[in-house]
Motif scaffolding. Structure first.
Motif, PDB file in Angstrom:
ATOM      1  N   ILE A   1      14.836  31.759 -13.648  1.00 46.33           N
ATOM      2  CA  ILE A   1      13.590  32.092 -13.850  1.00 46.33           C
ATOM      3  C   ILE A   1      12.920  31.706 -15.247  1.00 46.33           C
ATOM      4  O   ILE A   1      12.143  32.331 -15.734  1.00 46.33           O
ATOM      5  N   ASP A   2      13.583  30.702 -15.727  1.00 47.45           N
ATOM      6  CA  ASP A   2      13.206  30.438 -17.216  1.00 47.45           C
ATOM      7  C   ASP A   2      12.064  29.321 -17.404  1.00 47.45           C
ATOM      8  O   ASP A   2      11.922  28.707 -18.342  1.00 47.45           O
ATOM      9  N   THR A   3      11.440  29.016 -16.029  1.00 46.20           N
ATOM     10  CA  THR A   3      10.406  28.115 -16.286  1.00 46.20           C
ATOM     11  C   THR A   3       8.963  28.839 -16.330  1.00 46.20           C
ATOM     12  O   THR A   3       9.072  30.259 -15.874  1.00 46.20           O
ATOM     13  N   PRO A   4       8.159  28.267 -16.820  1.00 44.99           N
ATOM     14  CA  PRO A   4       6.853  29.096 -17.103  1.00 44.99           C
ATOM     15  C   PRO A   4       6.233  29.758 -15.407  1.00 44.99           C
ATOM     16  O   PRO A   4       6.369  28.703 -14.493  1.00 44.99           O
ATOM     17  N   TRP A   5       5.792  30.655 -15.424  1.00 47.16           N
ATOM     18  CA  TRP A   5       5.026  31.248 -14.310  1.00 47.16           C
ATOM     19  C   TRP A   5       3.614  30.527 -14.227  1.00 47.16           C
ATOM     20  O   TRP A   5       3.239  30.166 -15.306  1.00 47.16           O
ATOM     21  N   VAL A   6       3.544  30.053 -12.977  1.00 50.91           N
ATOM     22  CA  VAL A   6       2.330  29.242 -12.703  1.00 50.91           C
ATOM     23  C   VAL A   6       1.542  29.953 -11.628  1.00 50.91           C
ATOM     24  O   VAL A   6       2.405  30.138 -10.333  1.00 50.91           O
ATOM     25  N   ALA A   7       0.548  30.678 -11.609  1.00 56.40           N
ATOM     26  CA  ALA A   7      -0.140  31.212 -10.746  1.00 56.40           C
ATOM     27  C   ALA A   7      -0.857  30.546  -9.620  1.00 56.40           C
ATOM     28  O   ALA A   7      -1.187  29.402 -10.066  1.00 56.40           O
ATOM     29  N   ASP A   8      -1.067  30.912  -8.346  1.00 52.05           N
ATOM     30  CA  ASP A   8      -1.690  30.208  -7.628  1.00 52.05           C
ATOM     31  C   ASP A   8      -2.043  31.411  -6.381  1.00 52.05           C
ATOM     32  O   ASP A   8      -2.062  32.662  -6.541  1.00 52.05           O
TER      33      ASP A   8
END
Length: 189
Positions: free
Chosen positions: A129-136
């Motif tokens: 989970i160390d990637t940036p959160w990308v909302a959709d």
């Protein structure tokens, strides 16, 4: 129904990108397929649910699960025919099972529960989970990423499935994946 959820025979090595939403599975699937000059299986659930959302602003229901599972396996079985030595799956039925457990209070369609553990993959790349959160439109658990990661890890541990955790920036994730996949290819020769 059950036969539509089973893998067809294939000689290719199958690697699954596995883990919570917005952790880079699709990006890494595409990168690895390009590197190994082979095929990758997209996540059918995303396509199915985005179409449902676009049409009526509806989210996934329990009744969608087996339709999604059938679509995923149809894609996987179709692509396994043309894949070369190795194939990358941007999810599998076990991931759908984990989501069913989370969203439907531990309830999983019996056939999905059974077949998700019978289909065989050579390696799972568990994305951290160390990637940036990308909302959709479809992603809805930005505050539960760690809990979700642990659920995915637990499913692999409980079923004694072969996996490595993939974390870091795109380059380090890619390098680590290649190192383990190259070892796997050597073992299979």
């Amino acid at each position: 129904m059950e036969k539509n959820l089973r893998q067809k025979a294939s000689n290719c090595i199958k690697v699954v990108l596995f883990g919570p939403e917005s952790t880079g599975k699709t990006t890494l699937s595409k990168q690895l397929a390009a590197y190994y000059n082979t095929e990758w299986v997209p996540e059918y659930m995303r396509e199915y649910l985005q179409a449902k959302w676009n049409q009526a602003k509806e989210i996934c229901s329990y009744n969608d699960l087996l339709l999604i599972a059938e679509g995923q396996m149809a894609l996987e079985n179709e692509i396994a025919i043309s894949a070369k030595e190795i194939m990358f799956c941007d999810t599998n039925l076990l991931e759908l099972k984990v989501y069913s457990e989370v969203y439907y209070n531990g309830i999983v369609p019996e056939v999905l529960n059974k077949i998700s553990l019978e289909n065989v993959y050579d390696l799972y790349l568990l994305t951290y989970i160390d990637t940036p959160w990308v909302a959709d439109d479809l992603r809805d658990k930005p505050g539960e990423r760690e809990e979700m990661f642990l659920r995915f890890k637990e499913s692999l541990d409980d079923n004694k499935l072969p996996y490595i955790i993939i974390k870091g920036n795109k380059a380090s994730r890619f390098e680590k994946a290649i190192m383990h996949i190259d070892q796997l290819i050597k073992q299979k020769q």
